[in-house]
Scaffold this active site. Structure first.
Site, PDB file in Angstrom:
ATOM      1  N   HIS A  22     -18.973   1.243  10.305  1.00 10.54           N
ATOM      2  CA  HIS A  22     -18.794   1.358   8.789  1.00 10.54           C
ATOM      3  C   HIS A  22     -17.712   2.797   8.574  1.00 10.54           C
ATOM      4  O   HIS A  22     -17.695   3.778   9.217  1.00 10.54           O
ATOM      5  CB  HIS A  22     -19.855   1.583   8.042  1.00 10.54           C
ATOM      6  N   ASP A  30       2.846  -6.068  10.294  1.00  5.96           N
ATOM      7  CA  ASP A  30       4.037  -7.024  10.347  1.00  5.96           C
ATOM      8  C   ASP A  30       4.581  -6.929  11.676  1.00  5.96           C
ATOM      9  O   ASP A  30       4.131  -5.840  12.337  1.00  5.96           O
ATOM     10  CB  ASP A  30       4.943  -7.015   8.947  1.00  5.96           C
ATOM     11  N   ARG A 109       5.294   5.063   2.266  1.00 12.15           N
ATOM     12  CA  ARG A 109       5.565   4.272   3.590  1.00 12.15           C
ATOM     13  C   ARG A 109       4.877   5.458   4.799  1.00 12.15           C
ATOM     14  O   ARG A 109       4.205   5.147   5.683  1.00 12.15           O
ATOM     15  CB  ARG A 109       6.923   4.334   3.948  1.00 12.15           C
ATOM     16  N   TYR A 131       7.014  -5.300   3.285  1.00  5.47           N
ATOM     17  CA  TYR A 131       5.768  -4.510   2.787  1.00  5.47           C
ATOM     18  C   TYR A 131       4.635  -5.228   2.876  1.00  5.47           C
ATOM     19  O   TYR A 131       3.640  -5.130   2.011  1.00  5.47           O
ATOM     20  CB  TYR A 131       5.854  -4.019   1.412  1.00  5.47           C
ATOM     21  N   GLY A 132       4.602  -6.032   3.878  1.00  6.50           N
ATOM     22  CA  GLY A 132       3.277  -6.975   4.297  1.00  6.50           C
ATOM     23  C   GLY A 132       2.159  -6.328   5.092  1.00  6.50           C
ATOM     24  O   GLY A 132       1.110  -6.902   5.429  1.00  6.50           O
ATOM     25  N   ASN A 133       2.333  -5.278   5.518  1.00  8.63           N
ATOM     26  CA  ASN A 133       1.183  -4.306   6.307  1.00  8.63           C
ATOM     27  C   ASN A 133       0.095  -4.090   5.128  1.00  8.63           C
ATOM     28  O   ASN A 133       0.305  -3.898   4.137  1.00  8.63           O
ATOM     29  CB  ASN A 133       1.456  -2.925   6.925  1.00  8.63           C
TER      30      ASN A 133
END
EC number: 5.1.3.29
Length: 144
Positions: A22, A30, A109, A131-133
Site C-alpha cells: 500500500h 506511453d 511534466r 499525455y497518456g501516461n
C-alpha cells in the site's frame, strides 16, 4: 494460465502487482516515455494500450483511499493542449472495472518524471495518446 487474469497482464506485471504494497505507485507509460532513463524496474507491454492494461489491473488493484488523488497524469506543457478524451477513457475503464472512479490529479511534466523515479515500477505500453501516461497508487487491500 490463470483464471480471471486479463490477457494483457503478463507474468512479470502480475508479479509486480502482487509485490507492491500500500502506497506504492505504478507508472503506466506511453510508448515514448523515458522509462529506462528514469527507473531500474521496467516492464514492457509493447503494443498494448493503457486502457487494456487498466481493464486488467483495476479488478486486481485496490486504489489508495488515504490520498487525495491516487491517479496522476501529466498536465500539458505551456502552449500545448490535452485531449480530454484520453483522461475520460481511462476513468471510464476504471469505473467499468471497479464501479467507482478514484480522483485524478495532474502535474507538470518534470514533476511527473521525478514522481516516476520514486514509483515501484514503470510499464512501457504501446500507448501513443499525447499525455497518456498515468501513475496509479495502490491502497490497502481489504481482507474478506
Amino acid at each position: 494460465m490463470l483464471k480471471g487474469i486479463h490477457p494483457a497482464i503478463s507474468p512479470d506485471l502480475l508479479k509486480i502487482l502482487a509485490e507492491m504494497g500500500h502506497g506504492d505507485e505504478l507508472v503506466l507509460s506511453d510508448a515514448h516515455f523515458p522509462a529506462h532513463q528514469l527507473h531500474h524496474k521496467v516492464v514492457r507491454a509493447d503494443g498494448i494500450s493503457i486502457n487494456s492494461l487498466l481493464t486488467g489491473i483495476a479488478p486486481l488493484f485496490e486504489f489508495d483511499t488515504y490520498t487525495e488523488a491516487p491517479l496522476i497524469m501529466m498536465q500539458a506543457v505551456e502552449g500545448d493542449s490535452l485531449d480530454p478524451a484520453v483522461e475520460q477513457s481511462y476513468l471510464q475503464t476504471i469505473k467499468s472495472a471497479v464501479g467507482n472512479v478514484p480522483k485524478l490529479a495532474r502535474m507538470d511534466r518534470f514533476a511527473f518524471y521525478e514522481r516516476a523515479k520514486q514509483a515501484y515500477a514503470v510499464v512501457i505500453t504501446g500507448e501513443t495518446a499525447k499525455y497518456g501516461n498515468i501513475i496509479i497508487k495502490k491502497g490497502v487491500t481489504p481482507v474478506k
